[in-house]
Scaffold this motif. Structure first.
Motif, PDB file in Angstrom:
ATOM      1  N   ILE A 108       4.334   0.224 -15.293  1.00 13.59           N
ATOM      2  CA  ILE A 108       3.557  -0.954 -14.869  1.00 13.59           C
ATOM      3  C   ILE A 108       3.847  -1.309 -13.419  1.00 13.59           C
ATOM      4  N   THR A 109       5.122  -1.347 -13.051  1.00  8.30           N
ATOM      5  CA  THR A 109       5.471  -1.729 -11.674  1.00  8.30           C
ATOM      6  C   THR A 109       5.018  -0.667 -10.674  1.00  8.30           C
ATOM      7  N   THR A 110       5.116   0.598 -11.047  1.00 10.66           N
ATOM      8  CA  THR A 110       4.708   1.656 -10.128  1.00 10.66           C
ATOM      9  C   THR A 110       3.199   1.648  -9.928  1.00 10.66           C
ATOM     10  N   ILE A 111       2.453   1.422 -10.984  1.00  5.22           N
ATOM     11  CA  ILE A 111       0.992   1.303 -10.845  1.00  5.22           C
ATOM     12  C   ILE A 111       0.648   0.139  -9.927  1.00  5.22           C
ATOM     13  N   THR A 112       1.290  -0.998 -10.147  1.00 12.25           N
ATOM     14  CA  THR A 112       1.027  -2.190  -9.332  1.00 12.25           C
ATOM     15  C   THR A 112       1.324  -1.927  -7.860  1.00 12.25           C
ATOM     16  N   LEU A 113       2.492  -1.357  -7.586  1.00 13.63           N
ATOM     17  CA  LEU A 113       2.877  -1.098  -6.198  1.00 13.63           C
ATOM     18  C   LEU A 113       2.021   0.010  -5.578  1.00 13.63           C
ATOM     19  N   ALA A 114       1.615   0.986  -6.387  1.00 14.23           N
ATOM     20  CA  ALA A 114       0.771   2.065  -5.874  1.00 14.23           C
ATOM     21  C   ALA A 114      -0.607   1.528  -5.476  1.00 14.23           C
ATOM     22  N   LEU A 115      -1.167   0.670  -6.296  1.00 12.44           N
ATOM     23  CA  LEU A 115      -2.470   0.090  -5.967  1.00 12.44           C
ATOM     24  C   LEU A 115      -2.406  -0.709  -4.673  1.00 12.44           C
ATOM     25  N   LYS A 116      -1.344  -1.464  -4.511  1.00 19.80           N
ATOM     26  CA  LYS A 116      -1.155  -2.236  -3.278  1.00 19.80           C
ATOM     27  C   LYS A 116      -1.014  -1.302  -2.086  1.00 19.80           C
ATOM     28  N   SER A 117      -0.148  -0.289  -2.212  1.00 24.01           N
ATOM     29  CA  SER A 117       0.085   0.625  -1.095  1.00 24.01           C
ATOM     30  C   SER A 117      -1.164   1.425  -0.755  1.00 24.01           C
ATOM     31  N   TYR A 118      -1.829   1.955  -1.763  1.00 25.06           N
ATOM     32  CA  TYR A 118      -3.042   2.737  -1.519  1.00 25.06           C
ATOM     33  C   TYR A 118      -4.108   1.860  -0.854  1.00 25.06           C
ATOM     34  N   GLY A 119      -4.201   0.617  -1.295  1.00 25.95           N
ATOM     35  CA  GLY A 119      -5.162  -0.308  -0.692  1.00 25.95           C
ATOM     36  C   GLY A 119      -4.874  -0.561   0.779  1.00 25.95           C
ATOM     37  N   GLU A 120      -3.613  -0.489   1.170  1.00 31.50           N
ATOM     38  CA  GLU A 120      -3.234  -0.747   2.559  1.00 31.50           C
ATOM     39  C   GLU A 120      -3.282   0.507   3.430  1.00 31.50           C
ATOM     40  N   ILE A 121      -2.837   1.645   2.872  1.00 31.04           N
ATOM     41  CA  ILE A 121      -2.685   2.835   3.729  1.00 31.04           C
ATOM     42  C   ILE A 121      -3.585   4.004   3.326  1.00 31.04           C
ATOM     43  N   GLY A 122      -4.324   3.868   2.253  1.00 30.08           N
ATOM     44  CA  GLY A 122      -5.252   4.922   1.838  1.00 30.08           C
ATOM     45  C   GLY A 122      -4.541   6.191   1.409  1.00 30.08           C
ATOM     46  N   ASN A 123      -5.107   7.324   1.811  1.00 26.60           N
ATOM     47  CA  ASN A 123      -4.600   8.613   1.366  1.00 26.60           C
ATOM     48  C   ASN A 123      -3.197   8.941   1.875  1.00 26.60           C
ATOM     49  N   VAL A 124      -2.712   8.230   2.848  1.00 31.43           N
ATOM     50  CA  VAL A 124      -1.336   8.422   3.322  1.00 31.43           C
ATOM     51  C   VAL A 124      -0.349   8.129   2.182  1.00 31.43           C
ATOM     52  N   TYR A 125      -0.791   7.350   1.213  1.00 40.24           N
ATOM     53  CA  TYR A 125       0.053   7.037   0.050  1.00 40.24           C
ATOM     54  C   TYR A 125       0.519   8.299  -0.662  1.00 40.24           C
ATOM     55  N   PHE A 126      -0.307   9.350  -0.633  1.00 36.62           N
ATOM     56  CA  PHE A 126      -0.009  10.562  -1.395  1.00 36.62           C
ATOM     57  C   PHE A 126       0.998  11.459  -0.687  1.00 36.62           C
ATOM     58  N   SER A 127       2.145  10.892  -0.369  1.00 35.43           N
ATOM     59  CA  SER A 127       3.238  11.651   0.245  1.00 35.43           C
ATOM     60  C   SER A 127       3.956  12.460  -0.826  1.00 35.43           C
TER      61      SER A 127
END
Length: 176
Positions: A63-82
């Motif tokens: 749950i926490t990883t999904i929440t933080l991933a959505l926030k990060s992806y929303g801010e940085i886009g595909n750069v999230y996929f490190s």
């Protein structure tokens, strides 16, 4: 909204710590329980509590990883996929898959507990790399380290079980 994300990040950190600690306890409980060659009902109950804590930890991490991933992806886009984030998600996937396979008694005990322990420890280690700024590894580097951790865990778990069996057989030669 920022305070919610801070709480989610703290909860994620606590869930990972709880999972790593509970995984350690699960392996140690397993060794103690099989020392005499059988797991009695009281040992099974104690192990059940540990497994329940592990499941709670896994759900909180998801749950926490999904929440933080959505926030990060929303801010940085595909750069999230490190490689770091992909490795993190791979570990979560393996935790869930292996736990399911062990529960269904599909995963052999020679691999399942060691895979779970190595996955928890790898998750804890890579999470500890964040404040050190050491998350710029490649996916092949991550996978190589993870495979080493798996082989190390399999060797330790199965080696310990073999030693315990040999000690048990030596103490009770008539039960071989």
């Amino acid at each position: 909204m920022e305070w919610i994300l801070i709480l989610v990040a703290i909860l994620q950190s606590m869930a990972i710590s709880l999972g790593v600690g509970s995984s350690t306890t699960a392996i140690l409980n397993f060794f103690v329980a099989i020392k005499d060659g059988k797991i009695d009902p009281q040992e099974r109950n104690i192990m059940g509590v540990t497994y329940a804590v592990l499941r709670v930890s896994m759900v909180l991490i998801l749950i926490t990883t999904i929440t933080l991933a959505l926030k990060s992806y929303g801010e940085i886009g595909n750069v999230y996929f490190s490689a770091y984030n992909m490795g993190f998600w791979l570990l979560i996937f393996i935790l869930y898959t292996n736990a399911t396979l062990m529960t269904l008694r599909i995963m052999p005990s020679t691999f399942g507990p060691a895979l779970q322990a190595s996955t928890w420890y790898t998750l804890g280690i890579i999470y500890a790399l964040i404040p050190l700024g050491l998350t710029d590894f490649t996916l092949p580097q991550f996978l190589m380290g993870y495979v080493v951790a798996i082989f190390l865990a399999i060797s330790i778990v199965n080696g310990t079980m073999a030693i315990m069996k040999a000690m048990r057989d030596e103490a009770n030669p008539s039960q071989k």
